[in-house]
Scaffold this active site. Structure first.
Site, short mmCIF file in Angstrom:
data_model
loop_
_atom_site.label_atom_id
_atom_site.label_comp_id
_atom_site.label_asym_id
_atom_site.label_seq_id
_atom_site.Cartn_x
_atom_site.Cartn_y
_atom_site.Cartn_z
N LYS A 107 0.87 -1.18 0.00
CA LYS A 107 0.00 0.00 0.00
C LYS A 107 0.89 1.22 0.00
O LYS A 107 2.03 1.16 0.49
CB LYS A 107 -0.88 0.01 1.26
CG LYS A 107 -2.17 0.74 1.06
CD LYS A 107 -3.17 -0.14 0.31
CE LYS A 107 -4.48 0.57 0.05
NZ LYS A 107 -5.49 -0.39 -0.42
P1 NAD Z 1 -12.98 7.35 -3.01
O1 NAD Z 1 -11.98 8.40 -2.70
O2 NAD Z 1 -13.41 7.14 -4.43
O3 NAD Z 1 -14.29 7.58 -2.13
C1 NAD Z 1 -14.28 7.71 -0.75
C2 NAD Z 1 -15.66 8.15 -0.31
O4 NAD Z 1 -15.71 8.18 1.11
C3 NAD Z 1 -16.04 9.55 -0.80
O5 NAD Z 1 -17.40 9.56 -1.19
C4 NAD Z 1 -15.85 10.39 0.46
O6 NAD Z 1 -16.66 11.56 0.45
C5 NAD Z 1 -16.31 9.42 1.51
N1 NAD Z 1 -15.91 9.77 2.86
C6 NAD Z 1 -14.73 10.25 3.30
N2 NAD Z 1 -14.80 10.53 4.60
C7 NAD Z 1 -16.05 10.22 5.00
C8 NAD Z 1 -16.75 10.29 6.23
N3 NAD Z 1 -16.17 10.73 7.32
N4 NAD Z 1 -18.04 9.87 6.26
C9 NAD Z 1 -18.66 9.40 5.17
N5 NAD Z 1 -18.05 9.32 3.98
C10 NAD Z 1 -16.77 9.73 3.89
O7 NAD Z 1 -12.37 6.00 -2.41
P2 NAD Z 1 -12.71 4.50 -2.79
O8 NAD Z 1 -11.73 4.05 -3.81
O9 NAD Z 1 -14.16 4.39 -3.05
O10 NAD Z 1 -12.33 3.77 -1.43
C11 NAD Z 1 -13.23 3.68 -0.33
C12 NAD Z 1 -12.80 2.54 0.57
O11 NAD Z 1 -12.76 1.33 -0.18
C13 NAD Z 1 -11.40 2.70 1.18
O12 NAD Z 1 -11.40 2.07 2.45
C14 NAD Z 1 -10.53 1.88 0.24
O13 NAD Z 1 -9.34 1.44 0.86
C15 NAD Z 1 -11.47 0.73 -0.06
N6 NAD Z 1 -11.17 -0.01 -1.28
C16 NAD Z 1 -11.11 0.60 -2.50
C17 NAD Z 1 -10.86 -0.16 -3.63
C18 NAD Z 1 -10.86 0.45 -5.00
O14 NAD Z 1 -10.78 -0.33 -5.99
N7 NAD Z 1 -10.99 1.75 -5.16
C19 NAD Z 1 -10.63 -1.54 -3.53
C20 NAD Z 1 -10.70 -2.14 -2.27
C21 NAD Z 1 -10.99 -1.36 -1.16
#
Ligand code: NAD
Length: 419
Positions: A107
């Site tokens: 990461k």
């Molecule tokens: P992103 O940046 O596209 O979206 C994150 C979202 O979370 C946004 O809508 C943001 O406004 C919201 N957010 C932030 N703080 C918040 C809060 N306090 N309360 C409510 N909402 C809040 O990120 P993503 O890629 O969608 O990732 C989200 C999660 O999924 C993370 O934990 C990431 O590690 C995990 N993840 C992502 C992927 C991927 O392929 N993108 C894969 C596996 C896991």
């Protein structure tokens, strides 16, 4: 003593201890399994639009190279520090091993609020971060992907920066790229799609009628918005969503396609509707069938867990549930079904693996093939987890992590101390 610290790292250690005890892993093998192989910290200076220079701290942690290259996302957020990145790298290892991918976990991230940067500044930071990482990454060493705060465009800048230094195009250095720059069809949707697919499996197994089911989604970025859209398309009523700007609630179900369009245009759900506004604190107390935490770590603590009124938790985010909350969930009489993060959101890394394979071979697949293969791997891992949980009468997270940890341990035992 260790350089890794902080609540997220402590959580990864606690979770590992539960598994190590359950698997009776000898004490002397535990540190070797848990502690990352290497960590890199870099300074990333950029010119700001106002002519000043700003320096951002960046990290990359590679957990183990025992099963192949390391693989993992890059996060741009103000929460990023070495401990958080290390914890996320460790979780990636158990995830890749659980679903059978030939990777260790990694990461990376930069401590920055990406919303505070102009597009030009974001490009400068993305390129500088990758440039600093060039000695430590490679298509057979460590392959990056998107995470919170990064997207397809950032991955394209990473790939381009690496490629310029090699004097040729090396698409296989990162995954999650736009299709126009060597990405695969189905990657952008892969994580949310996987979350919805796993949720449907549990609903079917538990006799919950999809067309009468309700869901609540925290986080409306890549994972949350796609999961919400997929659930909506299945017939599930998504009654509430939240992001960092607030929350929205509609008992009859939100118009998710319209909301997704709004969020894509405006960068958040803010400004969509004043009438539907909800206090974000209430998001986890709403009665519903499915809760999808898809934002950040540690949002479901023991108190939240005790007050949940759902039947399924589908962990889209990494590490949304604390070990204390896990304990509460195992003691609750109503048996909420947990789909643990390392399974539930693994669609992202599964399709990243497909992208890497396609880039290495320069042979590209149809989207239908990508999606079918993704679901096949997810279903297989789901079946293994459920069988293990039933057989040993353990919590789903314990079963899933044990399968992952055991695979890494087996490879380390047969290979020796070097990797
Ligand atoms: P992103 O940046 O596209 O979206 C994150 C979202 O979370 C946004 O809508 C943001 O406004 C919201 N957010 C932030 N703080 C918040 C809060 N306090 N309360 C409510 N909402 C809040 O990120 P993503 O890629 O969608 O990732 C989200 C999660 O999924 C993370 O934990 C990431 O590690 C995990 N993840 C992502 C992927 C991927 O392929 N993108 C894969 C596996 C896991």
């Amino acid at each position: 003593m260790t350089v890794y610290s902080g609540p997220v790292f402590d959580m990864a250690v606690k979770q590992f201890e539960v598994i190590a005890n359950y698997l009776s892993i000898p004490e002397d093998a535990r540190t070797r399994l848990l502690m990352p192989k290497r960590a890199v910290t870099v300074s990333c200076p950029i010119h700001r639009d106002d002519g000043t220079t700003a320096v951002f701290e960046g990290y990359r942690v590679q957990h183990h190279l025992t099963l192949g290259p390391t693989k993992g996302g890059t996060r741009f957020a103000t929460s990023v520090d070495l401990g958080e990145v290390a914890a996320l790298a460790i979780w990636m290892s158990w995830k890749c091993a659980l679903v059978g991918l030939p990777y260790g976990g990694a990461k990376g991230g930069v401590c920055v609020d990406p919303a505070s940067l102009s597009k030009r500044e974001l490009e400068a930071l993305s390129r500088r971060y990758m440039q600093e990482m060039i000695p430590f990454v490679g298509p057979h060493t460590d392959v990056m992907a998107p995470d919170m705060g990064t997207n397809e465009q950032v991955m394209a800048w990473f790939m381009d920066t690496y490629s310029m230094y090699q004097g040729k195009t090396v698409t296989e250095i990162v995954t999650g790229k736009p299709v126009s720059a060597g990405g695969t069809l189905g990657r952008r949707e892969a994580t949310g799609r996987g979350v919805a697919h796993m949720t449907r499996r549990v609903m079917n197994d538990r006799g919950i009628n999809v067309n009468h089911a309700t869901a609540v989604v925290q986080g409306f970025g890549n994972v949350g918005s796609i999961a919400a859209l997929e659930l909506h398309n299945m017939g599930v009523k998504v009654i509430a969503v939240s992001d960092h700007t607030g929350a929205l609630y509609r008992a009859a179900g939100l118009d998710i396609p319209e909301l997704a369009l709004h969020a894509a245009t405006h960068g958040s759900i803010a400004g969509y509707s004043n009438e539907l506004a909800l206090d974000p604190k209430e998001i986890f107390t709403l009665p519903c069938d499915v809760i999808v935490p898809a934002a950040m770590e540690r949002v479901i603590d023991a108190t939240v867990a005790a007050n949940l009124r759902c039947r399924i938790i589908a962990e889209g985010a990494n590490g949304p549930t604390t070990p204390e909350a896990d304990l509460v969930l195992t003691q609750r009489q109503d048996e909420i079904f947990l789909i643990p993060d390392i399974l539930c959101n693994s669609g992202g890394v599964i399709v990243s693996y497909f992208e890497w394979v396609q880039d290495l071979q320069q042979l590209f697949w149809e989207e239908e093939e990508v999606v079918q293969r993704e679901y096949r791997i997810l279903d297989r891992a789901f079946d293994r987890m459920v069988a293990r949980a039933r057989q040993d009468k353990v919590f789903n997270r314990t079963a899933a992590m044990a399968i992952g940890v055991k695979r890494v341990q087996g490879a380390k035992n047969t290979r020796g101390l070097f990797p």
